[in-house]
Design a protein around this motif. Structure first.
Motif, mmCIF file in Angstrom:
data_model
loop_
_atom_site.group_PDB
_atom_site.id
_atom_site.type_symbol
_atom_site.label_atom_id
_atom_site.label_comp_id
_atom_site.label_asym_id
_atom_site.label_seq_id
_atom_site.Cartn_x
_atom_site.Cartn_y
_atom_site.Cartn_z
ATOM 1 N N TRP A 510 2.507 -3.630 11.781
ATOM 2 C CA TRP A 510 3.297 -4.867 11.148
ATOM 3 C C TRP A 510 2.243 -5.030 9.605
ATOM 4 C CZ3 TRP A 510 8.063 -3.303 9.636
ATOM 5 C CH2 TRP A 510 8.744 -3.944 8.349
ATOM 6 N N LEU A 511 0.979 -5.416 10.184
ATOM 7 C CA LEU A 511 0.306 -6.587 9.551
ATOM 8 C C LEU A 511 -0.014 -5.439 7.934
ATOM 9 C CD1 LEU A 511 -1.575 -8.874 8.564
ATOM 10 C CD2 LEU A 511 -3.056 -8.165 10.515
ATOM 11 N N MET A 512 -0.146 -4.737 8.902
ATOM 12 C CA MET A 512 -1.206 -3.436 7.868
ATOM 13 C C MET A 512 -0.038 -2.860 7.273
ATOM 14 S SD MET A 512 -4.809 -3.596 8.376
ATOM 15 C CE MET A 512 -4.347 -4.674 8.911
ATOM 16 N N ALA A 513 1.130 -2.613 7.535
ATOM 17 C CA ALA A 513 2.343 -2.440 6.853
ATOM 18 C C ALA A 513 2.407 -2.437 5.922
ATOM 19 C CB ALA A 513 3.683 -2.146 7.473
ATOM 20 N N MET A 514 2.013 -4.226 5.807
ATOM 21 C CA MET A 514 1.910 -5.864 5.044
ATOM 22 C C MET A 514 1.232 -5.323 3.974
ATOM 23 S SD MET A 514 5.082 -7.838 4.377
ATOM 24 C CE MET A 514 4.881 -9.180 4.527
ATOM 25 N N ALA A 515 0.213 -5.630 4.441
ATOM 26 C CA ALA A 515 -0.927 -5.555 3.913
ATOM 27 C C ALA A 515 -1.008 -4.299 2.741
ATOM 28 C CB ALA A 515 -2.192 -6.002 4.476
ATOM 29 N N THR A 516 -0.334 -3.572 3.461
ATOM 30 C CA THR A 516 -0.347 -2.100 2.135
ATOM 31 C C THR A 516 0.630 -2.328 1.189
ATOM 32 O OG1 THR A 516 -0.653 -0.470 4.376
ATOM 33 C CG2 THR A 516 0.582 0.411 2.362
ATOM 34 N N TRP A 517 1.755 -3.298 1.850
ATOM 35 C CA TRP A 517 3.032 -3.623 0.654
ATOM 36 C C TRP A 517 2.329 -4.088 -0.261
ATOM 37 C CZ3 TRP A 517 4.913 -7.082 -1.175
ATOM 38 C CH2 TRP A 517 6.343 -7.453 -2.207
ATOM 39 N N PHE A 518 1.644 -5.485 0.412
ATOM 40 C CA PHE A 518 1.151 -6.444 -1.251
ATOM 41 C C PHE A 518 0.013 -5.654 -2.048
ATOM 42 C CE2 PHE A 518 1.830 -9.865 1.634
ATOM 43 C CZ PHE A 518 2.711 -10.338 0.900
ATOM 44 N N ALA A 519 -0.973 -4.018 -1.257
ATOM 45 C CA ALA A 519 -1.759 -4.501 -2.311
ATOM 46 C C ALA A 519 -1.007 -2.975 -3.289
ATOM 47 C CB ALA A 519 -3.502 -3.206 -1.612
ATOM 48 N N GLU A 520 -0.613 -1.640 -2.306
ATOM 49 C CA GLU A 520 0.181 -0.726 -3.446
ATOM 50 C C GLU A 520 1.126 -0.139 -3.377
ATOM 51 O OE1 GLU A 520 -2.027 2.422 -0.694
ATOM 52 O OE2 GLU A 520 -3.808 0.875 0.180
ATOM 53 N N GLY A 521 2.340 -1.443 -2.352
ATOM 54 C CA GLY A 521 4.261 -0.323 -2.869
ATOM 55 C C GLY A 521 4.800 -0.463 -2.080
ATOM 56 N N ASP A 522 5.488 -0.039 -1.949
ATOM 57 C CA ASP A 522 6.519 0.706 -1.101
ATOM 58 C C ASP A 522 7.054 1.640 -0.990
ATOM 59 O OD1 ASP A 522 9.705 -1.554 -1.183
ATOM 60 O OD2 ASP A 522 8.538 -1.709 -3.455
ATOM 61 N N ALA A 523 6.361 2.646 -1.836
ATOM 62 C CA ALA A 523 5.961 4.212 -1.478
ATOM 63 C C ALA A 523 4.984 3.881 -0.520
ATOM 64 C CB ALA A 523 6.260 4.878 -2.617
ATOM 65 N N ALA A 524 3.600 3.473 -0.829
ATOM 66 C CA ALA A 524 2.700 3.748 0.038
ATOM 67 C C ALA A 524 2.840 2.861 1.351
ATOM 68 C CB ALA A 524 2.005 3.259 -0.815
ATOM 69 N N SER A 525 3.672 2.086 1.694
ATOM 70 C CA SER A 525 3.795 1.603 2.977
ATOM 71 C C SER A 525 5.071 1.509 3.996
ATOM 72 C CB SER A 525 4.148 -0.200 2.849
ATOM 73 O OG SER A 525 5.664 -0.494 1.667
ATOM 74 N N ALA A 526 5.579 2.351 3.207
ATOM 75 C CA ALA A 526 7.109 3.222 4.047
ATOM 76 C C ALA A 526 6.619 3.341 5.147
ATOM 77 C CB ALA A 526 7.529 3.989 3.102
ATOM 78 N N ALA A 527 5.629 4.420 5.572
ATOM 79 C CA ALA A 527 5.770 5.246 6.455
ATOM 80 C C ALA A 527 5.012 4.391 7.484
ATOM 81 C CB ALA A 527 4.970 6.778 6.775
ATOM 82 N N LEU A 528 3.956 3.148 7.164
ATOM 83 C CA LEU A 528 3.861 2.413 7.957
ATOM 84 C C LEU A 528 4.701 1.822 8.798
ATOM 85 C CD1 LEU A 528 0.599 1.462 6.408
ATOM 86 C CD2 LEU A 528 0.796 2.571 8.222
ATOM 87 N N MET A 529 5.007 1.137 7.722
ATOM 88 C CA MET A 529 6.424 -0.185 7.959
ATOM 89 C C MET A 529 7.630 0.968 9.521
ATOM 90 S SD MET A 529 7.507 -2.350 5.198
ATOM 91 C CE MET A 529 6.602 -3.211 4.225
ATOM 92 N N ARG A 530 7.612 1.692 9.192
ATOM 93 C CA ARG A 530 8.580 2.694 10.321
ATOM 94 C C ARG A 530 8.532 2.703 11.386
ATOM 95 N NH1 ARG A 530 9.972 5.762 5.219
ATOM 96 N NH2 ARG A 530 9.175 7.324 6.165
ATOM 97 N N ASN A 531 6.874 2.916 11.724
ATOM 98 C CA ASN A 531 5.711 3.946 12.823
ATOM 99 C C ASN A 531 5.952 1.445 13.702
ATOM 100 O OD1 ASN A 531 5.171 5.937 12.520
ATOM 101 N ND2 ASN A 531 3.330 5.503 11.469
ATOM 102 N N ALA A 532 5.862 1.063 12.721
ATOM 103 C CA ALA A 532 5.559 -0.781 13.168
ATOM 104 C C ALA A 532 6.990 -0.966 13.947
ATOM 105 C CB ALA A 532 5.195 -1.495 12.477
ATOM 106 N N LEU A 533 7.910 -1.025 13.286
ATOM 107 C CA LEU A 533 9.453 -0.901 13.596
ATOM 108 C C LEU A 533 9.958 -0.109 14.979
ATOM 109 C CD1 LEU A 533 11.259 -0.692 10.331
ATOM 110 C CD2 LEU A 533 11.088 -2.654 11.643
ATOM 111 N N ASP A 534 9.287 1.204 14.400
ATOM 112 C CA ASP A 534 9.572 1.819 16.170
ATOM 113 C C ASP A 534 8.708 1.549 17.500
ATOM 114 O OD1 ASP A 534 10.959 3.805 15.050
ATOM 115 O OD2 ASP A 534 9.725 4.978 14.837
ATOM 116 N N ALA A 535 7.598 0.707 17.208
ATOM 117 C CA ALA A 535 6.656 -0.096 18.463
ATOM 118 C C ALA A 535 7.410 -1.510 18.606
ATOM 119 C CB ALA A 535 5.194 0.048 17.610
#
Length: 893
Positions: A510-535
């Motif tokens: 989730w930290l990596m997903a959040m960092a990606t959201w801050f740096a690159e926005g929704d589209a780039a972070s979406a897959a990372l967030m879904r993976n984190a939620l599954d975990a």
């Protein structure tokens, strides 16, 4: 007032009163008055003892001990919780603090079934924190039981857990009465100037008038010598008792000291300790004759200040000796924690063996009573640790436990102890991290971001796991800071997080997903967030990840996953309850309330927020206002919402919590769209959209599109739609696709619009977003009416009206009603005795009753007694014009 309280009790009415006043003002005397007036009632008395403040549930044990024979009558979870906190059974996890409070409520209610019950709690400022929490919890939920609770507490007092209960501040008696009382205490001559001075210094305090002049020779009182100390009133009263100790034999004074150090009032334990000190039973006679103490089955001092005067003025070596004797007289096997506690107070110097015993007691206390008890033992262990490095370690452990238990100020004091050092680099980093976390909990604003960021950087080479947790805290702080965070702060946190060694825990993902959201926005972070939620949704996540379920729950709407939101919100509340972590529980309940609003369960959200308010009041942490803003908007409570919004903006600005300001703008847009005031809704939504805040920007765009179309700004709506579609991207949940279809329909015409509205209704029907489904029906119905397809419009508008009326979305329901009237349909609104008149708690009780829960089961879920549930249901029946549970299902939507 107290007489009316007793009379009401005989009439079956519950009452609570907190008597506040300085020492000696008469609080104890008034409690005695209640006991005399209520001689026909069952009376339970509790006396706070300063030396027992750190022993969890000691005060509660005093209250409940005479009723423990009734434990078997309690529901099993409540029975087990009380057994655990009283040491009657062991368990691996701490009992939920709120289940303990409910168990106390149920126990009091059951005891009052036979005879009205009065609970008299003296010196509440000296009760242990856990006991006050449980008692205050029960007091706030008394309603239909013949139970009265009267607390006496010093004023001023740090005991804020009683704040909000009905209270009275006791003032001093008048000058004429003061002179009469003073004269009654002094049969000899008294110089008028001395009398006036004593009366003036006593400020109407009865005990001061009775006790301060005692011990002065008649010549001193007649001539005005000696009464010269104008110090603090408590000190003067205590000194008057101290002077009365001087003539007593040495053994009598030592016996009184042992009694003062033994807070339970256990006469058998006192005499066993006295024997070890070589004190005979005849030593009590002079103190009893002087009225300082009464020794029967229990030991009672004339006044709590007698106890404190004796204990505080005794030389340290004598206090150590009596605690040592009390430890020797305590059964170590039956009561190991109290044995350890006395051993600790007997230690005249740091003692590693005792500190280790205290650390073991902390582990036992955590299993039995939660984090607050563990923190108390760890704090004492810190004081007795001789090795400086171990002392730092224990101070940090105590600080963390104290903070988790909901005492941020005390945790800060322990950090100051740890800071004395010597600090290893890791110790320093852990200390700075916890200090920043406490700052964030107390303010939830921008001030905590940089300290968290610096602590995380310091931890990277020392403890990579803790570093990533700290960066995640920093991400949370940036989110809360919102528009008030310095430009580029989110990217700075993201870069620091990405520089840390990667981890594989769900929170690391989730930290990596959040960092990606801050740096690159929704589209780039979406897959990372879904993976984190599954975990996070796996059953085998670790204890460290449990602490972060709340942030995963809050983040699930970012990828439009309301199933994950639903599951994680409920799981986090359960985990926080089981841990007894009040600070975390408040955040978890706020997350749950957010999700309940999303599902249209406004009554459930209101109940969750009520519990959040109780916890933040108890812990002193910053209030969590976000969900209350959105809930007020959806309910369409115009006057109430406006005041809530104004107050929230002022408080958020003071704290540096920019996200709350954006939430006010979003909530305003929701409210104005519901009211049909689209120009105002558009202006509010545009303000909210100026700041790209996670989740809020998505929801603000949805409000903006509707408001722009309805106010004639189609070009604005089309531009906002493009932004929303880009944000939804690959997040193809039914919720996301339903919202997208509804927003596209608003900017389309003809058959394309109708197809999109139908798609929106179908998809949102498959999601949990009940309010959004209602709005899809409403917008489709409005479109059909404008197309002159009135019969079809009525069907959609009635569905919207039913949904909105059922959840309590008043403004949207009235908007649907106006549209229905425009189609020529009749709108049937419930009369004054309707569901809309039910309080949030009544509606929730009614809903649970429809689900088949019994009254005790409803009480257990909502922290109410069975009688209170019955009382609420009778009111529900009256308001709805029904007479039984069988009719509830038809009367409720």
């Amino acid at each position: 007032m107290l007489d009316r309280l007793v009379d009401g009790l005989h009439a079956g009415r519950s009452s609570v009163l907190v008597l506040r006043g300085e020492p000696g003002i008469g609080k104890s005397a008034l409690l005695d008055h209640v006991a005399e007036r209520a001689a026909e009632c069952r009376i339970a008395r509790v006396g706070g003892v300063e030396s027992e403040m750190e022993i969890a549930f000691a005060g509660l044990h005093q209250l409940c001990a005479p009723m423990l024979a009734r434990l078997e009558r309690l529901p099993a979870p409540q029975r087990d919780a009380l057994r655990s906190v009283f040491g009657l059974r062991d368990r691996e996890t701490a009992p939920d603090r709120f289940v303990v409070g409910l168990a106390v409520l149920t126990l009091l209610s059951d005891a009052a079934a036979e005879k009205p019950l009065i609970c008299l709690v003296d010196d509440a400022q000296w009760l242990d924190r856990a006991s006050v929490q449980a008692m205050a919890f029960a007091a706030r939920r008394l309603l239909a039981d013949p139970v009265a609770m009267v607390f006496a507490v010093r004023e001023p007092s740090d005991e804020h857990q009683l704040d909000g209960l009905p209270g009275m501040v006791l003032q001093g008696i008048g000058e004429d009465d003061a002179r009469m009382l003073l004269a009654s205490a002094l049969p000899g001559p008294l110089d008028p100037r001395v009398r006036d001075r004593i009366v003036a210094e006593a400020r109407g305090n009865p005990l001061a008038l009775l006790e301060v002049p005692r011990g002065w020779a008649p010549t001193e009182l007649a001539g005005g010598f000696g009464v010269t100390d104008a110090g603090h009133l408590t000190g003067r009263i205590e000194q008057s008792f101290v002077r009365r100790l001087d003539p007593l034999p040495a053994d009598t004074r030592r016996l009184l000291l042992a009694a003062a150090a033994e807070p339970l009032g256990d006469a058998g334990l006192l005499w066993r300790a006295a024997a070890r000190l070589g004190i005979g039973t005849d030593a009590a006679a002079p103190a009893v004759a002087d009225g300082l103490i009464d020794i029967g089955v229990r030991v009672r001092f004339r006044h709590p200040l007698v106890r404190s005067a004796i204990y505080r003025t005794a030389p340290a070596h004598e206090r150590h000796a009596v605690h040592g004797a009390l430890a020797d007289a305590t059964d170590r096997e039956a009561d190991p924690d109290r044995w350890t506690w006395h051993r600790a107070h007997a230690a005249g110097a740091p003692d590693e063996a005792v500190a280790e015993e205290l650390e073991r007691s902390a582990a036992r206390a955590q299993r039995r009573g939660g984090l607050a008890a563990a923190a108390a033992f760890l704090e004492c262990a810190t004081e007795l640790t001789p090795d400086p490095r171990r002392r730092v370690r224990r101070a940090l452990m105590a600080a963390q436990a104290t903070f988790d238990a909901g005492s941020p100020d005390s945790a800060s004091e322990l950090l100051a102890v740890a800071e004395i050092g010597p600090l290893l680099e890791l110790d320093r980093a852990r200390l700075e991290r916890l200090r920043a976390v406490i700052l964030f909990a107390k303010a939830r604003g921008n001030d905590a971001v940089l300290p968290l960021l610096e602590a995380g950087r310091r931890l990277v080479p020392l403890d990579a796991d803790l570093a990533r947790e700290t960066f995640l805290e920093a991400c949370s702080a940036v989110v809360f800071s919102g528009r008030l965070a310095p430009a580029g702060r989110g990217r700075e946190v993201a870069e620091a997080a990405r520089s840390a060694p990667p981890g594989e825990r769900p929170m690391d993902l989730w930290l990596m997903a959040m960092a990606t959201w801050f740096a690159e926005g929704d589209a780039a972070s979406a897959a990372l967030m879904r993976n984190a939620l599954d975990a996070f949704r796996r059953d085998d996540i670790g204890e460290a990840d449990h602490r972060w379920l709340w942030i995963a729950s809050r983040g699930a709407p970012t990828v439009w996953d309301d199933d994950a939101w639903h599951d994680l919100a409920r799981r986090q509340v359960r985990v926080a309850r089981e841990a007894g972590a009040l600070t975390l529980l408040a955040v978890a309940l706020a997350c749950l309330a957010d999700e309940q609003v999303h599902e249209g369960d406004f009554a459930g959200a209101a109940a969750s927020l009520d519990e959040v308010d109780v916890i933040t009041e108890v812990t002193g942490n910053a209030p969590i206002i976000h969900t209350a803003l959105i809930l007020s908007a959806w309910r369409g409570e115009v006057d109430q919402a406006s005041e809530v919004f104004r107050t929230a903006v002022r408080a958020a600005t003071d704290r540096g919590e920019g996200r709350a300001i954006t939430l006010v703008e979003l909530a305003t847009a929701v409210l104005e769209n519901g009211l049909g005031r689209y120009d105002a809704a558009l202006a509010a939504a545009q303000r909210a959209c100026r700041h790209d805040e996670i989740i809020l920007a998505n929801w603000a765009l949805v409000e903006l599109i509707e408001a722009a179309v309805r106010s004639g700004h189609r070009d604005v709506a089309v531009e906002a739609l493009g932004r929303l579609v880009a944000r939804i991207g690959s997040n193809g949940t039914e919720w996301a696709l339903g919202i997208e279809a509804r927003c596209r329909a608003l900017v389309c015409e003809g058959p394309d619009a109708e197809a999109l509205y139908r798609d929106a209704v179908e998809r949102l029907s498959g999601s949990r977003a009940a309010p959004q489904l209602g709005r899809a029906h409403l917008l489709y119905g409005e479109w059909l009416r404008r197309e002159n397809r009135r019969v079809e419009a009525r069907d959609q508008l009635r569905r919207a009206d039913d949904l909105f009326s059922g959840m309590g979305a008043r403004a949207f329901a009235e908007r649907a009603g106006r549209e229905l009237l425009a189609t020529g349909a009749t709108v049937h609104r419930r009369d004054a005795g309707s569901l809309e008149e039910l309080t949030a708690q009544e509606a929730q009780i009614a809903r649970l009753a429809v689900e088949g829960l019994t009254n005790p089961e409803i009480g257990a879920q909502l922290y109410l007694s069975r009688r209170t549930v019955e009382w609420h249901l009778r009111k529900v029946f009256t308001k709805l014009g029904i007479s039984s549970r069988r009719e509830l299902e038809k009367a409720l939507p």
